[in-house]
Write a protein that holds these residues in place. Sequence first.
Motif, short mmCIF file in Angstrom:
data_model
loop_
_atom_site.label_atom_id
_atom_site.label_comp_id
_atom_site.label_asym_id
_atom_site.label_seq_id
_atom_site.Cartn_x
_atom_site.Cartn_y
_atom_site.Cartn_z
N GLN A 125 65.97 30.02 -30.29
CA GLN A 125 66.51 29.16 -29.25
C GLN A 125 68.02 29.12 -29.31
O GLN A 125 68.60 29.28 -30.37
CB GLN A 125 65.99 27.72 -29.40
CG GLN A 125 64.49 27.59 -29.35
CD GLN A 125 63.95 28.00 -28.01
OE1 GLN A 125 64.41 27.55 -26.98
NE2 GLN A 125 62.98 28.88 -28.01
N CYS A 174 60.29 22.67 -35.60
CA CYS A 174 61.39 23.58 -35.30
C CYS A 174 60.97 24.61 -34.24
O CYS A 174 59.79 24.96 -34.15
CB CYS A 174 61.83 24.32 -36.56
SG CYS A 174 62.37 23.21 -37.89
N THR A 175 61.93 25.07 -33.47
CA THR A 175 61.70 26.13 -32.50
C THR A 175 62.41 27.38 -33.00
O THR A 175 63.45 27.31 -33.64
CB THR A 175 62.22 25.76 -31.11
OG1 THR A 175 63.63 25.54 -31.19
CG2 THR A 175 61.55 24.54 -30.56
N GLU A 176 61.85 28.52 -32.66
CA GLU A 176 62.42 29.81 -33.06
C GLU A 176 63.13 30.46 -31.89
O GLU A 176 62.70 30.33 -30.75
CB GLU A 176 61.31 30.74 -33.54
CG GLU A 176 60.57 30.20 -34.74
CD GLU A 176 59.46 31.12 -35.17
OE1 GLU A 176 59.78 32.12 -35.83
OE2 GLU A 176 58.31 30.83 -34.84
N SER A 225 64.09 23.19 -25.61
CA SER A 225 62.66 23.36 -25.37
C SER A 225 62.26 24.79 -25.74
O SER A 225 63.06 25.70 -25.66
CB SER A 225 62.33 23.07 -23.91
OG SER A 225 63.04 23.93 -23.07
N PRO A 226 61.00 24.99 -26.16
CA PRO A 226 60.61 26.31 -26.64
C PRO A 226 60.44 27.32 -25.52
O PRO A 226 60.16 26.96 -24.39
CB PRO A 226 59.27 26.04 -27.32
CG PRO A 226 58.73 24.85 -26.61
CD PRO A 226 59.93 24.02 -26.25
N TYR A 247 63.05 20.29 -32.78
CA TYR A 247 62.42 19.94 -31.51
C TYR A 247 61.84 18.52 -31.58
O TYR A 247 61.70 17.85 -30.58
CB TYR A 247 61.31 20.97 -31.25
CG TYR A 247 60.61 20.84 -29.94
CD1 TYR A 247 61.26 21.14 -28.76
CD2 TYR A 247 59.28 20.45 -29.89
CE1 TYR A 247 60.61 21.04 -27.55
CE2 TYR A 247 58.62 20.35 -28.69
CZ TYR A 247 59.28 20.65 -27.52
OH TYR A 247 58.64 20.55 -26.32
N GLN A 302 56.91 31.72 -28.34
CA GLN A 302 57.54 31.26 -29.58
C GLN A 302 57.33 29.75 -29.70
O GLN A 302 58.25 28.97 -29.47
CB GLN A 302 59.02 31.59 -29.58
CG GLN A 302 59.28 33.09 -29.54
CD GLN A 302 60.75 33.40 -29.45
OE1 GLN A 302 61.53 32.66 -28.90
NE2 GLN A 302 61.13 34.52 -30.02
N PRO A 303 56.11 29.34 -30.05
CA PRO A 303 55.82 27.91 -30.10
C PRO A 303 56.53 27.21 -31.25
O PRO A 303 56.89 27.85 -32.24
CB PRO A 303 54.31 27.88 -30.30
CG PRO A 303 54.00 29.14 -31.02
CD PRO A 303 54.98 30.15 -30.46
N PRO A 304 56.74 25.92 -31.12
CA PRO A 304 57.31 25.15 -32.23
C PRO A 304 56.39 25.22 -33.44
O PRO A 304 55.18 25.42 -33.31
CB PRO A 304 57.38 23.73 -31.69
CG PRO A 304 57.19 23.83 -30.23
CD PRO A 304 56.46 25.09 -29.96
N GLU A 351 67.00 28.26 -36.18
CA GLU A 351 66.01 27.43 -35.50
C GLU A 351 66.58 26.04 -35.26
O GLU A 351 67.55 25.63 -35.89
CB GLU A 351 64.72 27.36 -36.31
CG GLU A 351 64.06 28.71 -36.45
CD GLU A 351 62.72 28.64 -37.16
OE1 GLU A 351 62.11 27.56 -37.20
OE2 GLU A 351 62.28 29.68 -37.67
#
Length: 133
Positions: free
Chosen positions: A127, A123-125, A28-29, A63, A33-35, A60
């Motif tokens: 994480q 994608c999440t950054e 989870s983000p 998500y 740092q939003p997806p 990344e």
Amino acid sequence: MLTTSGIAMAVAAAAAFATVACGSAAASPRAGQPPHAVTGPVISGGADGTPHLLQCPPGEWAYGGGFDISPAPGGSLDPVPADVLENRPNDNGSAWIVTVRKNDCPDGTGRVRPADLTVHVVCTEGQDGPHGG
């Protein structure tokens, strides 16, 4: 038909709900740092029942994700529903895999070929990966 940006926004909005509801192993983000959505190229004839993978940028994690099916220029989609065989993160959570079968009938001639496919991944950054990093 939704536009690519419409699909990307819908995927991003739905990803949080789908991930929780389906028990996905994706991370989870973090706040701040939003997806973000990544859209792959149009794969000519890509709805052929073989897996297609879209990788998140390095560092990344996937998500959520999805796909868009479209006919070739001048063609039309077969009215038979698509067979979705796979629509999920890869085993280490760094990409999205889509395997779908859907036909296109180009030029109204009745010749059947696989429709075009576009894969999307959210994608999440920054994480930690779903399997520890």
